[in-house]
Scaffold this motif. Structure first.
Motif, mmCIF file in Angstrom:
data_model
loop_
_atom_site.group_PDB
_atom_site.id
_atom_site.type_symbol
_atom_site.label_atom_id
_atom_site.label_comp_id
_atom_site.label_asym_id
_atom_site.label_seq_id
_atom_site.Cartn_x
_atom_site.Cartn_y
_atom_site.Cartn_z
ATOM 1 N N PHE A 1 0.929 -1.434 -0.036
ATOM 2 C CA PHE A 1 0.047 0.045 -0.089
ATOM 3 C C PHE A 1 1.146 1.224 0.011
ATOM 4 O O PHE A 1 0.713 2.222 -0.859
ATOM 5 N N ALA B 1 0.845 4.237 -2.861
ATOM 6 C CA ALA B 1 0.395 5.361 -2.535
ATOM 7 C C ALA B 1 1.398 6.392 -2.801
ATOM 8 O O ALA B 1 1.140 7.584 -3.478
ATOM 9 N N ARG B 2 2.583 6.258 -2.390
ATOM 10 C CA ARG B 2 3.712 6.967 -2.565
ATOM 11 C C ARG B 2 3.943 7.294 -4.227
ATOM 12 O O ARG B 2 4.386 8.227 -4.584
ATOM 13 N N TYR C 1 -5.587 -1.616 -5.705
ATOM 14 C CA TYR C 1 -4.373 -0.739 -5.884
ATOM 15 C C TYR C 1 -4.469 0.294 -6.913
ATOM 16 O O TYR C 1 -4.276 1.372 -7.005
ATOM 17 N N VAL D 1 -6.374 2.975 -5.604
ATOM 18 C CA VAL D 1 -5.561 3.884 -4.464
ATOM 19 C C VAL D 1 -4.864 4.560 -5.361
ATOM 20 O O VAL D 1 -4.713 6.003 -5.277
ATOM 21 N N SER D 2 -4.268 4.224 -6.551
ATOM 22 C CA SER D 2 -3.711 5.051 -7.460
ATOM 23 C C SER D 2 -4.345 6.252 -8.098
ATOM 24 O O SER D 2 -3.967 7.284 -8.175
ATOM 25 N N LEU E 1 -4.957 9.044 -5.313
ATOM 26 C CA LEU E 1 -3.926 9.581 -4.709
ATOM 27 C C LEU E 1 -3.051 10.258 -5.565
ATOM 28 O O LEU E 1 -2.176 10.973 -5.520
#
Length: 205
Positions: free
Chosen positions: A26, A30-31, A164, A167-168, A171
């Protein structure tokens, strides 16, 4: 048929909850979404999904039994995974400040590199293979249908990629990216520290 659907639903929910739990995977997605591009983050997401597929395949192949019977193999895999996470942490700590500009706000990461990093980060913890094997053992009977050897790995791949990817997309929008640019040094140190903690935890577990 009804039992198979119930088993698949239970396994799918367990895999989703596992993917949603905070961890190295994660953190990396996220980064990447905030510091690089959405394409790079999606490539990492696909890499995570491929890693989950690999774990599902080896779990079905009986790696759980092998790792239990040969503790030294499990220890070797843990050491390799822990060292890889520590290497990622070191990269975050030492990342040059000049690679991100406020006008663009992105790091230049190739799609292939992002995918590879996602794969290796996902498979860096061999404990996940044991978790997959435990989930399969709890939800399936001893007589596994041949179709399950195809369905389960594909399901693991799809669930991880979709989560994911979500999430991509969330963010990689302007607000999270601008926040990353503003607090980049602090976020990089925090991310590196958490990744190092996970690596050390894996080595000592």
């Amino acid at each position: 048929m009804t039992y198979d659907l119930i088993a698949l639903s239970a396994i799918g929910l367990a895999i989703l909850l596992g993917a949603m739990s905070p961890g190295a995977s994660f953190l990396l997605v996220a980064r990447t979404a905030m510091s690089s591009s959405r394409r790079a983050a999606l490539a990492v997401a696909v890499g995570m999904g491929f890693g989950a597929l690999v774990f599902a395949v080896i779990a079905l192949a009986g790696l759980h039994t092998l790792l239990t019977l040969v503790p030294s193999l499990y220890t070797s895999l843990k050491i390799a995974g822990g060292c890889y996470l520590l290497w990622l942490a070191l990269k975050m700590f030492r990342r040059p400040s000049g690679r991100i500009t406020h006008s663009v706000g992105t790091e230049d990461i190739s799609i292939s590199k992002a995918f590879t990093t996602g794969v290796f980060t996902q498979i860096s913890n061999p404990h996940t293979a044991l978790v997959f094997a435990s989930i399969f053992s709890a939800a399936l009977t001893t007589n596994i249908q041949p179709a399950m050897y195809i369905i389960l790995p594909l399901m693991a791949f799809i669930i991880d990629v979709l989560w994911y990817a979500l999430v991509s997309c969330l963010l990689s929008t302007d607000r999270p990216r601008q926040a990353y640019i503003r607090y980049r040094k602090f976020i990089d140190k925090l991310s590196g520290g958490f990744m190092a903690f996970l690596g050390v935890r894996l080595l000592l577990k």
